[in-house]
Design a protein around this motif. Structure first.
Motif, PDB file in Angstrom:
ATOM      1  N   VAL A 187      -0.808  -6.148   1.782  1.00  0.00           N
ATOM      2  CA  VAL A 187      -2.441  -6.831   1.627  1.00  0.00           C
ATOM      3  C   VAL A 187      -2.571  -7.531   0.439  1.00  0.00           C
ATOM      4  N   LYS A 242      -5.067  -9.042   5.802  1.00  0.00           N
ATOM      5  CA  LYS A 242      -3.963  -8.770   6.439  1.00  0.00           C
ATOM      6  C   LYS A 242      -2.672  -8.958   6.890  1.00  0.00           C
ATOM      7  N   LEU A 272      -5.175   1.991  -4.621  1.00  0.00           N
ATOM      8  CA  LEU A 272      -4.411   1.990  -2.812  1.00  0.00           C
ATOM      9  C   LEU A 272      -2.741   2.240  -2.983  1.00  0.00           C
ATOM     10  N   ASP A 278       2.051  -1.551   3.990  1.00  0.00           N
ATOM     11  CA  ASP A 278       1.520  -2.108   4.947  1.00  0.00           C
ATOM     12  C   ASP A 278       1.349  -3.399   3.193  1.00  0.00           C
ATOM     13  N   LEU A 280      -5.525  -0.068   8.113  1.00  0.00           N
ATOM     14  CA  LEU A 280      -4.338   0.592   6.428  1.00  0.00           C
ATOM     15  C   LEU A 280      -3.568   1.397   6.260  1.00  0.00           C
ATOM     16  N   GLN A 281      -2.643   1.464   6.822  1.00  0.00           N
ATOM     17  CA  GLN A 281      -1.735   2.682   6.609  1.00  0.00           C
ATOM     18  C   GLN A 281      -0.393   1.903   5.474  1.00  0.00           C
ATOM     19  N   ILE A 296     -10.711   5.902   3.357  1.00  0.00           N
ATOM     20  CA  ILE A 296     -11.293   4.110   3.052  1.00  0.00           C
ATOM     21  C   ILE A 296     -12.994   5.155   2.467  1.00  0.00           C
ATOM     22  N   LEU A 332      -9.067  -2.927   9.504  1.00  0.00           N
ATOM     23  CA  LEU A 332      -7.791  -3.398   9.165  1.00  0.00           C
ATOM     24  C   LEU A 332      -6.855  -1.959   9.537  1.00  0.00           C
ATOM     25  N   ILE A 375       1.206  -1.203  -0.416  1.00  0.00           N
ATOM     26  CA  ILE A 375      -0.228   0.182   0.147  1.00  0.00           C
ATOM     27  C   ILE A 375       0.452   1.026  -0.092  1.00  0.00           C
ATOM     28  N   LEU A 402     -10.197  -8.254   1.168  1.00  0.00           N
ATOM     29  CA  LEU A 402      -8.687  -7.753   1.370  1.00  0.00           C
ATOM     30  C   LEU A 402      -8.011  -8.278   3.013  1.00  0.00           C
TER      31      LEU A 402
END
Length: 83
Positions: free
Chosen positions: A61, A33, A81, A59, A55-56, A15, A53, A7, A31
């Motif tokens: 995924v 992770k 992403l 990451d 997300l950062q 998001i 999740l 990502i 998704l």
């Protein structure tokens, strides 16, 4: 159909934008992770799943798409992403 990606999100991306982007696809989009050794999975059409999740950037995924327009959905998620 699935693909593992790294990502790269900008601070401007949310998001909510991802959720809105994929609503037009008939495919089921998930998704996956790895979080501290446990695999977390969320349906991308679920805002709550996306929030969980966390997300950062950077990451890793796995995006999994199943359905009639899976290829197009996978490309759209990947493009979002990796911006």
């Amino acid at each position: 159909m699935s693909k593992t990606i790294e990502i790269h999100l900008s601070d401007a991306q949310t998001i909510m934008e991802l959720s809105q982007l994929i609503q037009k696809y008939d495919a089921e989009i998930f998704l996956k992770k790895n979080v501290n050794g446990s695999i977390m999975e969320a349906n991308l059409k679920s805002i709550l799943g996306l929030i969980n999740l966390q997300l950062q950037g950077s990451d890793q995924v796995t995006v999994v798409c199943e359905g009639p327009d899976a290829k197009e959905a996978l490309e759209a998620v990947e493009n979002f992403l990796k911006q």
